[in-house]
Motif scaffolding. Structure first.
Motif, PDB file in Angstrom:
ATOM      1  N   ASP A   1       0.813  -1.218   0.000  1.00  0.00           N
ATOM      2  CA  ASP A   1       0.000   0.000   0.000  1.00  0.00           C
ATOM      3  C   ASP A   1       0.843   1.263   0.000  1.00  0.00           C
ATOM      4  OD1 ASP A   1      -2.722  -1.131   0.110  1.00  0.00           O
ATOM      5  OD2 ASP A   1      -2.051  -1.931   2.038  1.00  0.00           O
TER       6      ASP A   1
ATOM      7  N   ASN B   1      -2.726  -2.085   7.747  1.00  0.00           N
ATOM      8  CA  ASN B   1      -2.411  -1.144   8.816  1.00  0.00           C
ATOM      9  C   ASN B   1      -1.101  -1.461   9.527  1.00  0.00           C
ATOM     10  OD1 ASN B   1      -3.091  -3.415  10.291  1.00  0.00           O
ATOM     11  ND2 ASN B   1      -4.531  -2.368  11.640  1.00  0.00           N
TER      12      ASN B   1
ATOM     13  N   GLY C   1      -8.090  11.408  12.008  1.00  0.00           N
ATOM     14  CA  GLY C   1      -7.222  10.294  11.646  1.00  0.00           C
ATOM     15  C   GLY C   1      -6.284   9.811  12.721  1.00  0.00           C
TER      16      GLY C   1
ATOM     17  N   VAL D   1       1.678   9.041   9.172  1.00  0.00           N
ATOM     18  CA  VAL D   1       0.929   7.826   8.857  1.00  0.00           C
ATOM     19  C   VAL D   1       0.366   7.255  10.152  1.00  0.00           C
ATOM     20  CG1 VAL D   1       1.073   5.459   7.966  1.00  0.00           C
ATOM     21  CG2 VAL D   1       2.325   7.313   6.817  1.00  0.00           C
TER      22      VAL D   1
ATOM     23  N   GLU E   1      -2.537   4.615   7.118  1.00  0.00           N
ATOM     24  CA  GLU E   1      -3.076   5.656   6.246  1.00  0.00           C
ATOM     25  C   GLU E   1      -2.286   6.947   6.409  1.00  0.00           C
ATOM     26  OE1 GLU E   1      -7.048   8.472   5.687  1.00  0.00           O
ATOM     27  OE2 GLU E   1      -7.139   6.717   6.992  1.00  0.00           O
ATOM     28  N   GLN E   2      -1.949   7.592   5.303  1.00  0.00           N
ATOM     29  CA  GLN E   2      -1.265   8.872   5.375  1.00  0.00           C
ATOM     30  C   GLN E   2      -2.284   9.963   5.655  1.00  0.00           C
ATOM     31  OE1 GLN E   2       1.255   9.826   2.050  1.00  0.00           O
ATOM     32  NE2 GLN E   2       2.137  11.612   3.071  1.00  0.00           N
ATOM     33  N   ILE E   3      -2.259  10.489   6.898  1.00  0.00           N
ATOM     34  CA  ILE E   3      -3.244  11.496   7.296  1.00  0.00           C
ATOM     35  C   ILE E   3      -2.692  12.913   7.169  1.00  0.00           C
ATOM     36  CG2 ILE E   3      -4.384   9.853   8.831  1.00  0.00           C
ATOM     37  CD1 ILE E   3      -3.209  11.550  11.194  1.00  0.00           C
TER      38      ILE E   3
ATOM     39  N   ARG F   1      -7.434  14.813   5.393  1.00  0.00           N
ATOM     40  CA  ARG F   1      -8.769  14.369   5.796  1.00  0.00           C
ATOM     41  C   ARG F   1      -9.770  15.485   6.077  1.00  0.00           C
ATOM     42  NH1 ARG F   1     -10.395   9.958   8.864  1.00  0.00           N
ATOM     43  NH2 ARG F   1      -9.699   8.007   7.943  1.00  0.00           N
TER      44      ARG F   1
END
Length: 472
Positions: A6, A34, A151, A419, A423-425, A433
């Protein structure tokens, strides 16, 4: 081989906090789902990966575990710096508790969203938020959902006051906050725990507000809730000398001794502050593997004191790092690391009493231990919570020893990518986001409303004479 990767972050120097490979120069991290699927030299990791969905070139930066803010009060953002010049007791009685008692859900959530955004942009991937205004079930869950929307990982430590007790009277606490019975507090907290179980990105924790001014049965109930739902719990304890004196005068024992004799200390027990501890208390905390959360910037601001870091660690206690009240301390965990290190040098009169490496452990690895999550260390199988820090700015150069820059000169604004849970927030210093401008505007509107409702407009002063405090 790793298929369907990912994220691949590559080209950075990695400070992993993993004893087997603490530093990896020109390294890379591969993320699947994750979790961290691979970590090591960039060429080796890249050679293992196929079908990479996204690659981020981090050349010239440092990658480290996400910072863990182990104790904060996000709603207090609405009163940022209004209590300047007050020590703890008047700060609580004349400013913060009236503000808290005046908050409605909408204003609180506006503050939480901006606070969570600040944490994310500053490199804090996990935050434990002691939320005590308001604490109904719907608002408590909404706070957790707001943090998740930004996030970040963490917990909403739901503030539990219960009925007014003698310690609350002596601490001059705002009676409007003591609105539920002990059983009601337990029931509301458990209902929240069922909605946000331990597997949630943001958990719910029980938090009897302060060992001094809550019903003792409620602390036992908090531990039982934490054990039943597999989470930790938190309380304020021994932040000031007078708190300990009040506890002794009412109960005949210092706080930790009382907690030990009543079976309330465990490795799920986490205490914010823990400054005024004697040797016996430190030993008891170490034997129980309990956590003390050091909040160095707040402790300086309120002149509360300095924790006994070395003795606590040697006794076996876990010590994590926090920012505490956003109203006084801000949310820069880099500042917290630097302050924690310098304060111990002064307490011990020994510049060798701490190190940059130790501060990173407090801010990352020890926080992960407190959360009971596989975070705070970069290794295969760990949850993918990490940040990139750009040390190329003039204030960090020459970065001859980058690990010391991370705890001594780096700032929240040096964080480039964040991250959380794979997920790259945050990308290039901006949230991926939320609408940052709208979040700020909503919080500003809420601030003006709350200051009026709390009756603290007299604290909003453009200037005070600089000799004000020296004329006493």
């Amino acid at each position: 081989m790793l298929d369907n990767v990912d994220l691949l972050f590559t080209g950075a120097d990695l400070y992993t906090l993993d004893e087997d490979q603490p530093v990896i120069h020109n390294g890379a991290i591969a993320v699947i789902g994750n979790s961290i699927a691979a970590i090591g030299p960039a060429d080796e990791v890249a050679g293992k990966c196929r079908n990479i969905k996204r690659t981020v070139d981090c050349s010239g930066t440092v990658i480290m575990p996400g910072l863990i803010d182990a104790h904060s009060h996000q709603f207090q953002l609405l009163g940022r710096k209004l209590g300047d010049g007050m020590s703890l007791l008047p700060w609580l009685a004349k400013f913060m508790l009236p503000l808290a008692a005046s908050l409605d859900s909408r204003s609180a959530l506006a503050a939480v969203e901006l606070s969570a955004l600040n944490s994310a942009l500053s490199g804090a991937t996990s935050v434990v938020d002691n939320h005590y205004a308001p604490v109904d079930e719907d608002t408590t869950i909404a706070v957790a959902k707001t943090m998740e929307r930004v996030g970040i990982r963490g917990a909403v430590a739901r503030g539990m006051f219960g009925p007014m007790v003698e310690g609350g009277v002596r601490m001059n606490t705002d009676e409007r906050l003591f609105r539920y019975t002990v059983q009601e507090e337990i029931d509301i907290t458990e209902a929240c725990l069922k909605q946000q179980p331990a597997s949630s990105l943001v958990q719910i924790w029980p938090m009897p507000e302060n060992v001094v001014y809550v019903d003792k049965e409620m602390m036992q109930g908090a531990l039982e809730l934490a054990e039943r739902h597999d989470v930790s719990w938190q309380a304020h304890m021994s932040e000031s000398k007078f708190e300990v004196e009040i506890h002794e005068s009412i109960h005949g024992q210092r706080p930790v001794k009382w907690l030990h004799e009543n079976g309330i200390l465990s490795d799920r027990t986490t205490f914010a502050h823990g400054i005024w501890l004697d040797d016996e208390e430190i030993e008891l905390l170490g034997n129980a593997k309990s956590t003390i959360i050091h909040n160095p910037v707040s402790n300086q601001y309120l002149a509360s004191g300095i924790i006994k870091l070395g003795p606590l660690l040697r006794a076996g206690a876990n010590v994590a790092l926090g920012t505490d009240g956003v109203a006084v301390a801000g949310q820069d965990m880099f500042e917290a690391m630097k302050s924690a290190q310098m304060m111990q040098h002064l307490r011990e009169y020994d510049a060798e009493s701490t190190s940059a490496e130790l501060m990173l452990h407090l801010a990352c690895k020890n926080g992960g231990q407190m959360l009971r999550k596989n975070v705070g260390t970069l290794k295969v199988g760990a949850l993918a919570d990490f940040i990139t820090v750009d040390l190329s700015g003039p204030h960090n150069q020459p970065a001859t020893r980058p690990v010391c820059c991370l705890t001594g000169s780096a700032q929240a604004s040096d964080v480039r990518h964040v991250v959380v849970n794979g997920e790259q927030i945050v990308a290039d210093g901006r949230s991926t986001r939320v609408d940052e401008e709208k979040v700020v505007a909503d919080a500003l509107q809420a601030t003006q409303q709350v200051i009026r409702q709390a009756g603290i407009t007299d604290l909003v002063q453009a200037w005070r004479h600089p000799g004000h405090h020296y004329s006493k």
